[in-house]
Motif scaffolding. Structure first.
Motif, mmCIF file in Angstrom:
data_model
loop_
_atom_site.group_PDB
_atom_site.id
_atom_site.type_symbol
_atom_site.label_atom_id
_atom_site.label_comp_id
_atom_site.label_asym_id
_atom_site.label_seq_id
_atom_site.Cartn_x
_atom_site.Cartn_y
_atom_site.Cartn_z
ATOM 1 N N ASN A 81 -15.969 9.671 8.660
ATOM 2 C CA ASN A 81 -16.088 9.712 7.208
ATOM 3 C C ASN A 81 -17.554 9.798 6.775
ATOM 4 O O ASN A 81 -17.917 10.630 5.944
ATOM 5 C CB ASN A 81 -15.423 8.472 6.612
ATOM 6 C CG ASN A 81 -14.965 8.672 5.212
ATOM 7 O OD1 ASN A 81 -14.423 9.714 4.865
ATOM 8 N ND2 ASN A 81 -15.164 7.666 4.382
ATOM 9 N N ASP A 82 -18.403 8.955 7.357
ATOM 10 C CA ASP A 82 -19.826 8.962 7.018
ATOM 11 C C ASP A 82 -20.507 10.257 7.440
ATOM 12 O O ASP A 82 -21.377 10.771 6.742
ATOM 13 C CB ASP A 82 -20.543 7.777 7.659
ATOM 14 C CG ASP A 82 -20.197 6.458 6.999
ATOM 15 O OD1 ASP A 82 -19.649 6.471 5.874
ATOM 16 O OD2 ASP A 82 -20.452 5.403 7.620
ATOM 17 N N GLU A 83 -20.092 10.789 8.590
ATOM 18 C CA GLU A 83 -20.709 11.998 9.127
ATOM 19 C C GLU A 83 -20.331 13.254 8.351
ATOM 20 O O GLU A 83 -21.109 14.192 8.244
ATOM 21 C CB GLU A 83 -20.270 12.157 10.590
ATOM 22 C CG GLU A 83 -20.896 13.319 11.323
ATOM 23 C CD GLU A 83 -20.391 13.387 12.750
ATOM 24 O OE1 GLU A 83 -19.956 14.478 13.148
ATOM 25 O OE2 GLU A 83 -20.435 12.358 13.454
ATOM 26 N N THR A 84 -19.129 13.285 7.774
ATOM 27 C CA THR A 84 -18.617 14.526 7.182
ATOM 28 C C THR A 84 -18.502 14.512 5.668
ATOM 29 O O THR A 84 -17.979 15.468 5.092
ATOM 30 C CB THR A 84 -17.237 14.862 7.782
ATOM 31 O OG1 THR A 84 -16.324 13.798 7.487
ATOM 32 C CG2 THR A 84 -17.319 15.080 9.280
ATOM 33 N N SER A 85 -18.966 13.453 5.024
ATOM 34 C CA SER A 85 -18.871 13.414 3.562
ATOM 35 C C SER A 85 -20.046 12.643 2.976
ATOM 36 O O SER A 85 -20.732 11.914 3.679
ATOM 37 C CB SER A 85 -17.548 12.776 3.129
ATOM 38 O OG SER A 85 -17.486 11.424 3.548
ATOM 39 N N SER A 86 -20.222 12.819 1.684
ATOM 40 C CA SER A 86 -21.306 12.114 0.984
ATOM 41 C C SER A 86 -20.715 10.988 0.141
ATOM 42 O O SER A 86 -19.535 11.020 -0.211
ATOM 43 C CB SER A 86 -22.044 13.093 0.066
ATOM 44 O OG SER A 86 -21.188 13.497 -0.993
ATOM 45 N N PRO A 87 -21.521 10.002 -0.225
ATOM 46 C CA PRO A 87 -21.030 8.938 -1.105
ATOM 47 C C PRO A 87 -20.473 9.491 -2.423
ATOM 48 O O PRO A 87 -19.458 9.009 -2.925
ATOM 49 C CB PRO A 87 -22.258 8.056 -1.341
ATOM 50 C CG PRO A 87 -23.122 8.290 -0.142
ATOM 51 C CD PRO A 87 -22.901 9.727 0.228
ATOM 52 N N GLU A 88 -21.122 10.532 -2.974
ATOM 53 C CA GLU A 88 -20.652 11.132 -4.224
ATOM 54 C C GLU A 88 -19.284 11.776 -4.032
ATOM 55 O O GLU A 88 -18.392 11.650 -4.877
ATOM 56 C CB GLU A 88 -21.653 12.175 -4.734
ATOM 57 C CG GLU A 88 -23.012 11.631 -5.086
ATOM 58 C CD GLU A 88 -23.931 11.436 -3.869
ATOM 59 O OE1 GLU A 88 -23.660 11.988 -2.776
ATOM 60 O OE2 GLU A 88 -24.913 10.692 -4.023
#
Length: 163
Positions: A81-88
């Motif tokens: 999740n952290d590797e493939t997406s941004s917080p926004e």
């Protein structure tokens, strides 16, 4: 802007509005059938992972809705999740603001990135979906693995320098 350009713009907007309306109606119908336990009565085919997680459901409803393509909600491991997406992106597209990604329903075929707890970002092309629809039979289940990943290839742009 010329009259023909204005007319074309209105026609194009009408097409998009029609697709959006069919998507909304399809999403509502899908939710109602799921709640009543009657999804199978409208299922044309579905894609699942080897663990049987639903990746893509293809449903058929009476006109004006027609075919509907439903991507179910899914979750990713914290690392993926952290590797493939941004917080926004997570804030906008997840149910919990983090790892539980929202379901999507569309009224047209598309190249899709399919996800479940076991497969992540498995790309499948519109042509593959159409070929599987054409092959029939109605209600069949297609098991996908990472070997089915078929990303859209990068286009090699032709410039004056490369002609």
């Amino acid at each position: 802007m010329s009259e023909s350009e204005t007319e074309f713009g209105r026609a194009l907007q009408a097409v998009f509005e029609d697709r959006e309306e069919r998507s909304r109606a399809g999403a509502a119908a899908y939710a109602a059938l799921k709640k009543s336990g009657k999804l199978a009565s409208h299922r044309v085919m579905s894609y699942r992972c080897a663990h049987r997680c639903l990746l893509l459901d293809v449903m058929e409803f009476p006109e004006p809705v027609g075919l509907i393509f439903h991507l179910p909600r899914y979750r990713l491991s914290p690392a993926v999740n952290d590797e493939t997406s941004s917080p926004e992106g997570r804030a906008k597209n997840t149910e919990d603001g983090d790892r539980r990604w929202k379901a999507h329903t569309a009224a047209e075929t598309f190249a899709a990135a399919l996800n479940c707890d076991h497969l992540h970002h498995l790309s499948i092309r519109r042509e593959r979906i159409q070929a599987d629809l054409d092959a029939g039979p109605r209600g069949r289940v297609i098991i996908l693995t990472q070997a089915d990943h078929d990303p859209v290839r990068e286009v090699e742009w032709v410039t004056d320098d490369t002609r």
